[in-house]
Design an enzyme around this catalytic site. Structure first.
Site, PDB file in Angstrom:
ATOM      1  CD  GLU A 117      22.881  40.712 -18.726  1.00 62.97           C
ATOM      2  OE1 GLU A 117      22.722  39.248 -18.177  1.00 62.97           O
ATOM      3  OE2 GLU A 117      22.438  40.877 -19.627  1.00 62.97           O
ATOM      4  N   PRO A 118      25.473  41.870 -13.042  1.00 64.92           N
ATOM      5  CG  PRO A 118      26.544  43.669 -11.652  1.00 64.92           C
ATOM      6  CD  PRO A 118      25.971  43.587 -13.053  1.00 64.92           C
ATOM      7  CE1 TYR A 157      19.039  26.461  -7.121  1.00 60.10           C
ATOM      8  CE2 TYR A 157      19.266  27.994  -5.509  1.00 60.10           C
ATOM      9  CZ  TYR A 157      18.920  27.790  -6.848  1.00 60.10           C
ATOM     10  OH  TYR A 157      18.017  28.717  -7.552  1.00 60.10           O
ATOM     11  CB  CYS A 201       5.353  19.745   7.571  1.00 61.87           C
ATOM     12  SG  CYS A 201       4.441  20.290   8.786  1.00 61.87           S
ATOM     13  CE1 TYR A 221      19.104  35.518  -8.487  1.00 60.64           C
ATOM     14  CE2 TYR A 221      21.149  35.575  -7.646  1.00 60.64           C
ATOM     15  CZ  TYR A 221      20.322  35.658  -8.548  1.00 60.64           C
ATOM     16  OH  TYR A 221      20.843  36.211  -9.837  1.00 60.64           O
TER      17      TYR A 221
HETATM   18  N1  LLP Z   1      22.205  37.588 -16.199  1.00 59.36           N
HETATM   19  C1  LLP Z   1      21.150  36.482 -16.773  1.00 59.36           C
HETATM   20  C2  LLP Z   1      21.083  36.383 -18.027  1.00 59.36           C
HETATM   21  C3  LLP Z   1      20.989  35.767 -15.683  1.00 59.36           C
HETATM   22  O1  LLP Z   1      20.393  34.666 -16.005  1.00 59.36           O
HETATM   23  C4  LLP Z   1      21.595  35.913 -14.469  1.00 59.36           C
HETATM   24  C5  LLP Z   1      21.170  34.822 -13.155  1.00 59.36           C
HETATM   25  C6  LLP Z   1      22.154  37.084 -13.948  1.00 59.36           C
HETATM   26  C7  LLP Z   1      22.538  37.881 -15.138  1.00 59.36           C
HETATM   27  C8  LLP Z   1      22.730  37.324 -12.740  1.00 59.36           C
HETATM   28  O2  LLP Z   1      23.624  36.609 -12.375  1.00 59.36           O
HETATM   29  P1  LLP Z   1      24.312  36.742 -10.815  1.00 59.36           P
HETATM   30  O3  LLP Z   1      25.263  37.706 -10.989  1.00 59.36           O
HETATM   31  O4  LLP Z   1      23.216  37.213  -9.833  1.00 59.36           O
HETATM   32  O5  LLP Z   1      25.019  35.569 -10.388  1.00 59.36           O
HETATM   33  N2  LLP Z   1      18.699  31.376  -7.695  1.00 59.36           N
HETATM   34  C9  LLP Z   1      19.943  31.016  -7.879  1.00 59.36           C
HETATM   35  C10 LLP Z   1      20.617  32.053  -8.878  1.00 59.36           C
HETATM   36  C11 LLP Z   1      20.100  31.865 -10.097  1.00 59.36           C
HETATM   37  C12 LLP Z   1      20.747  32.892 -11.367  1.00 59.36           C
HETATM   38  C13 LLP Z   1      19.854  32.909 -12.421  1.00 59.36           C
HETATM   39  N3  LLP Z   1      20.413  33.887 -13.418  1.00 59.36           N
HETATM   40  C14 LLP Z   1      20.657  30.966  -6.498  1.00 59.36           C
HETATM   41  O6  LLP Z   1      20.145  31.047  -5.647  1.00 59.36           O
HETATM   42  O7  LLP Z   1      21.947  30.766  -6.395  1.00 59.36           O
END
Ligand code: LLP
Length: 432
Positions: A284-285, A327, A355, A384
């Site tokens: 799930e990337p 973050y 602001c 994101y």
């Molecule tokens: N699968 C599940 C169950 C997840 O919770 C997530 C991300 C992904 C896949 C995808 O993860 P990725 O491959 O994109 O790292 N807003 C934060 C990131 C939150 C990620 C939440 N879950 C940021 O801006 O860094």
């Protein structure tokens, strides 16, 4: 690798100059590259091959329909966490059999929709291919909803391996103190219960330990535990034919830092840990696919000489790209006009117009001298970014542009102020 490079003195997305887009669209805007999206899919596919696998792109990273359609046409499925994401994925052409439904708080209404939805969005279809169930309570609810609809819900249980993903605390999910998944020790009992429930069909096991993971050790630990669990569950008579390994592989945000592990090496960890289990693999990337396929382009409004420091006040703000404020995330910033390599650098604070002091993209960042009107690009903003934007300070959501070769198209337009205002209502009793 991405397709944002300098050509003829200007930063381009593929064959299109970002300054040309800015002239048409006005800043700030997001710009995505088709070739980069496709390349990231290819790299992931090569990393997992030859094992049977399905890449389910995490829609939460960037759910623009044009981005999703690009990925759907490359054969990619979707990992969704809400009915909204489900509808987006279908509208972009992702078939239900390539959709997995994750999330700790699926409502009964969402379950009913996901169990019965068809490719056209109508409720007489086959439903999604898999629910990643995150608790014993959710399992009971899902079984009831499925039974009431005369269906059986294909499920995995998301297990929490209690592994430290060594990423930002805010985006780590695989520790026992996190709200995600079923604790490992409880997993056999939850599977036993699943086998009894009339509305449930067990198809596999699922794990996701966090996001922006830049070391392979946590993956190795988590996947090893998943392999052990798979063997134990099979010995208990469960049919574990699919192993969903989640997403989370990190991307380079800062070019001067060491690069995160390559997808190929991540693939090697997968082969080593779960490769001999004869299961279909799901990943799930999100960020890996979309992150470096997008930039946020903004203009300098003022170069403000503060006391002992220079502020570059730009027209993008924390409501457009919240990651630095939320973050303390780093995004490389680049002038769109290619700087002379010998040009002097000066440390500047890059800030937006909102602001709040939190509306700071970078502190003491070394950049060439920039003046009002100059364009800059925030790199690695394809994941994101737009999805986490808000209209704080009544700032309209910014447009999104997709480039493909020498073409570009506005794939989400900037709303007009009228459109923004029309969404609110003044009740009768306040009408004068
Ligand atoms: N699968 C599940 C169950 C997840 O919770 C997530 C991300 C992904 C896949 C995808 O993860 P990725 O491959 O994109 O790292 N807003 C934060 C990131 C939150 C990620 C939440 N879950 C940021 O801006 O860094």
């Amino acid at each position: 690798m991405d397709h944002f490079t300098f050509k003829d003195g200007s930063l381009h997305a593929e064959e299109v100059s970002l300054s040309e887009i800015a002239a048409v669209v006005k800043t700030p805007f997001y710009c995505y590259s088709t070739a980069t999206l496709r390349r990231h899919v290819d790299v992931m596919r090569e990393a997992l091959s030859p094992a049977p696998h399905l890449i389910c792109y995490a829609v939460k990273a960037n759910g623009n329909l044009a981005v999703l359609a690009t990925l759907a046409q490359a054969g990619v499925g979707a990992d969704i966490v809400s009915e909204g994401e489900l509808r987006r994925a279908l509208a972009a052409g992702v078939p239900p059999e390539k959709i997995v439904f994750a999330g700790v708080g699926k409502t009964r209404d969402e379950m009913a929709v996901a169990l019965t939805i068809g490719p056209d969005g109508r409720p007489d279809g086959p439903g999604v291919s898999q629910f990643n169930v995150e608790s014993a309570e959710e399992l009971e609810a899902l079984s009831q909803v499925a039974e009431s609809l005369g269906r059986r819900a294909p499920i995995t249980i998301r297990v929490n391996p209690d592994v430290d993903a060594k990423t930002l605390a805010q985006i780590s999910t695989g520790r026992s103190e996190n709200k995600f998944g079923v604790p490992f020790a409880q997993a056999p009992a939850v599977y036993a219960r699943a086998a009894e429930l009339p509305g449930i069909e067990v198809v596999g096991v699922d794990v996701h330990i966090g996001s922006q993971i830049t070391e392979l050790g946590p993956y190795e630990a988590a996947f090893t535990r998943v392999a052990e669990l798979t063997r134990a569950l099979r010995a208990d008579g469960h049919l574990i034919r699919r192993i969903d390994l989640g997403g989370g592989l990190g991307i380079p945000y800062r070019r001067s830092n060491a690069a995160p592990p390559l997808p190929f090496d991540y693939g090697a960890v997968i082969r080593r840990t779960v490769g001999d289990l004869d299961a279909e693999l799901v990943v799930e990337p999100g960020r890996l696919i979309a992150g470096n396929a997008g930039v946020l382009v903004s203009s300098v409004i003022y170069r403000k000489q503060g006391e002992g420091r220079v502020f570059l006040i730009v027209d993008a703000a924390m409501n457009d790209l919240v990651r630095p404020a939320m973050y303390q995330a780093w995004h490389d910033i680049e002038p769109v006009a290619e700087p002379d390599p010998r040009a002097p650098l000066e440390p500047v604070d890059v800030v937006g117009p909102v602001c709040e002091s939190t509306d700071t993209f970078a502190k003491a960042r070394d950049l060439p001298i920039l003046e009002a009107g100059d364009l800059i690009a925030f790199r690695s903003a394809g994941a994101y970014g737009a999805v986490m934007a808000s209209e704080y300070n009544a700032r309209p959501l910014i447009p999104e542009v997709l480039v493909s070769g020498d073409r570009f198209e506005i794939v989400r337009a900037r709303p007009t102020y009228d459109e923004m205002l029309k969404r609110d209502r003044i009740p009768d009793w306040l009408q004068v």
